[in-house]
Write a protein that holds these residues in place. Structure first.
Motif: not given
Ligand SMILES: Cc1cc2nc3c(=O)[nH]c(=O)nc-3n(C[C@H](O)[C@H](O)[C@H](O)COP(=O)(O)OP(=O)(O)OC[C@H]3O[C@@H](n4cnc5c(N)ncnc54)[C@H](O)[C@@H]3O)c2cc1C
Ligand SMILES: *[C@@H]1O[C@H](CO)[C@@H](O)[C@H](O)[C@H]1NC(C)=O
Ligand SMILES: *[C@@H]1O[C@H](CO)[C@@H](O)[C@H](O)[C@H]1NC(C)=O
Ligand SMILES: *[C@@H]1O[C@H](CO)[C@@H](O)[C@H](O)[C@H]1NC(C)=O
Ligand SMILES: *[C@@H]1O[C@H](CO)[C@@H](O)[C@H](O)[C@H]1NC(C)=O
Ligand SMILES: *[C@@H]1O[C@H](CO)[C@@H](O)[C@H](O)[C@H]1NC(C)=O
Ligand SMILES: *[C@@H]1O[C@H](CO)[C@@H](O)[C@H](O)[C@H]1NC(C)=O
Ligand SMILES: *[C@@H]1O[C@H](CO)[C@@H](O)[C@H](O)[C@H]1NC(C)=O
Length: 494
Positions: A59, A62, A105, A124-125, A127, A143, A145
């Protein structure tokens, strides 16, 4: 855990400050962050809070811009609920710790999604994407994309308004990303936002409730007003992959810059059809020490063909490759691929120009000169034009308006982008001087807003907004102690 960290981290602190990675890195900040992290270890614990180990390392390294991938946050919080974000923000606030938030990111802006001697919150967790057909709304967690969101929602025949490139996280929505002329900027399509304020309070902001001022400020205000933990959005009813209701694709050119610039200037000045979408990217790739031009035009029309009166100038210029054809919105959104390459220093800069051939040619001449002068530093340089028609600005106003408050449309957001060559870990000082000259040579046309997603972190983006004064008032109301501007990096000017 906390005890172990106390033993090992002071050593790290010395090493990092010697490296001078972060201007604010100092012992006061480090101790504040340590207090916040120790508190969070107790309240949330592993795996929600980590200060070493594989997940931490991945993380911490990244970020898309290599300049942002070399930091060591004192701890990283991996929330799975907005409660976790509240707990984290309260601890950060109480400890007066520095912090940063990272969603997709993909910011190019130095320091905006990372922190040294502070707490990093990474989404990231979180999403998920879902569609509620009764309410007719899309809900996204921060989070996710864009590519994941578009893919998850395609079977329902709906999509969020996204940018044309699909690698970014949904926080681009915080900042007013990509757009669809018929729908406004992406941020104009917010319906309801859950926001964790600087002191850890959670509020739900809408266009009409008591947080309507906060809601408006979040449409263009980037990370300054709080942390969004849930986006509820108006969907676009695009149909599925099988609904090829669009026509377009990409066209590549290896010359004809002047004709392309003229065509772009005229399009920006004259086209206001909300069904038309265009991105023009002039790219120089450095190959064997020489600039090789690759000019990329991506025209789209929500209809069976590209109307001649809108796109004719582009179609008349000889290209070396063309993929034009019928497309679904899903295909449109995926045209430019993921842009997900890691390992390079990336730099963005912004201008904004009215549709005038002479201005466009002038911008090109300066950019070309800059590219040539500093080419030994680059992998590629890009000068990109995104037309913002008046129909787009009006669509945003009809949905309650944003804080950017552009003065009517018909201008181009201009992006100046460099990808540095492999091996460089920072921007050399002489190139920064060149970048500054280039900004002076391509100033925005009077009254036009700069695009916060595609700027240099030193540019005064908020000052360029139509509602800048109001924005400052709203900021003072929601963060009276100015905690955010003092404890996390982001756009300047508040
Ligand atoms: C290849 C590529 C193409 C791009 N194309 C476009 C384009 O076509 N149109 C466009 O508009 N932009 C474009 N961008 C820019 C991109 O949209 C912005 O950099 C955007 O901010 C990235 O979002 P992210 O979630 O990945 O960012 P991150 O780097 O994770 O975060 C960016 C900023 O948002 C803040 N933030 C993140 N999550 C939250 C949250 N939940 N609440 C509050 N603040 C938060 C962060 O603290 C940080 O300051 C492109 C970028 C890349 C790399
Ligand atoms: C540490 O940084 C903070 C700002 O983040 C500053 O106020 C403080 O003076 C610095 N302390 C030292 C010892 O440099
Ligand atoms: C997110 O998705 C996961 C897996 O489908 C599910 O278990 C979880 O409840 C969802 N969370 C939210 C907030 O929708
Ligand atoms: C998509 O196609 C289906 C089947 O032909 C049709 O019923 C639907 O109206 C179309 N949707 C859109 C948005 O064009
Ligand atoms: C552009 O491409 C064409 C076709 O591949 C080639 O003949 C021509 O030399 C190229 N021009 C430049 C300037 O590279
Ligand atoms: C571009 O426009 C300028 C000004 O309108 C004109 O003088 C020039 O000939 C045009 N060039 C091309 C290639 O169209
Ligand atoms: C330039 O970047 C591309 C990916 O965007 C990569 O494939 C290529 O190797 C890079 N070239 C150099 C010289 O770094
Ligand atoms: C070209 O770039 C160099 C380096 O930044 C600068 O000194 C010079 O003035 C530039 N010339 C033009 C015409 O922009």
């Amino acid at each position: 855990m906390a005890a172990i960290r106390l033993l090992i981290v002071p050593v790290l602190f010395v090493a990092q400050s010697a490296a001078g990675l972060f201007p604010r890195s100092n012992e006061t900040n480090y101790i504040a962050a340590l207090n916040a992290c120790t508190q969070l270890d107790v309240l949330l614990g592993f795996p929600l809070v980590q200060s070493s180990g594989p997940s931490y390392e991945t993380a911490a390294t990244n970020a898309w811009n290599l300049q942002n991938s070399e930091f060591h946050p004192t701890c990283i919080v991996f929330p799975t609920t907005s409660d976790h974000v509240q707990v984290a923000m309260r601890a950060i606030y109480d400890a007066k710790s520095h912090y940063a938030v990272q969603a997709g990111s993909h910011t190019a802006m130095k320091f905006w999604n990372v922190v040294q001697d502070g707490v990093l919150i990474i989404f990231s967790n979180m999403r998920n994407a879902s569609y509620d057909s009764v309410k007719d709304s899309i809900t996204l967690q921060p989070g996710i994309h864009w590519a994941e969101a578009v893919t998850a929602l395609e079977p329902f025949g709906v999509a969020p308004v996204v940018s044309e490139v699909l690698a970014q996280g949904s926080s681009s929505a915080v900042a007013s990303p990509g757009s669809l002329p018929s729908q406004g900027y992406a941020a104009d399509n917010f319906k309801e936002l859950d926001v964790v304020l600087v002191n850890g309070d959670l509020v739900t902001a809408t266009a009409t409730n008591e947080y309507s001022d906060l809601f408006r400020a979040l449409k263009g205000g980037a990370n300054r007003f709080g942390i969004v933990t849930r986006y509820e959005l108006y969907p676009v009813h695009t149909g599925t992959k099988d609904n090829q209701t669009w026509f377009g694709g990409l066209m590549l050119f290896n010359s004809s810059a002047e004709a392309l610039l003229n065509a772009t200037a005229r399009y920006v000045r004259e086209v206001d059809d909300p069904k038309a979408v265009l991105l023009v990217s002039l790219i120089n790739t450095v190959t064997d020490g020489e600039l090789v031009p690759t000019y990329l035009v991506t025209p789209f029309y929500n209809g069976p063909n590209l109307p001649e009166d809108i796109f004719g100038d582009f179609l008349a210029i000889p290209n070396i490759l063309s993929t034009l054809g019928p497309m679904s919105y899903f295909d449109v959104a995926g045209t430019l691929g993921l842009g997900d390459d890691r390992g390079y220093v990336q730099h963005f800069g912004a201008s904004a120009l009215v549709g005038d051939e002479a201005l466009f040619q002038d911008a090109f001449v300066h950019w070309q000169n800059f590219s040539e002068f500093y080419k030994d530093n680059f992998n590629s340089t890009t000068l990109a034009f995104t037309p913002i028609p008046d129909s787009q600005i009006q669509a945003g106003r009809a949905k309650g308006g944003n804080i950017i408050d552009a003065p009517g449309g018909r201008f181009a957001a201009v992006q100046i982008y460099e990808q540095f060559k492999a091996g460089l870990t920072d921007i050399p000082p002489d190139v920064i001087t060149g970048i500054d000259s280039l900004f002076e040579q391509i100033p925005p046309s009077p009254g036009l807003p700069l695009y916060v997603n595609e700027c240099d972190s030193r540019q005064k983006v908020f000052e360029s907004y139509g509602s800048y004064e109001l924005m400052k008032q709203i900021y003072a109301k929601y963060d009276p102690e100015r905690f955010n501007v003092e404890h996390t990096e982001g756009p300047i000017g508040l």
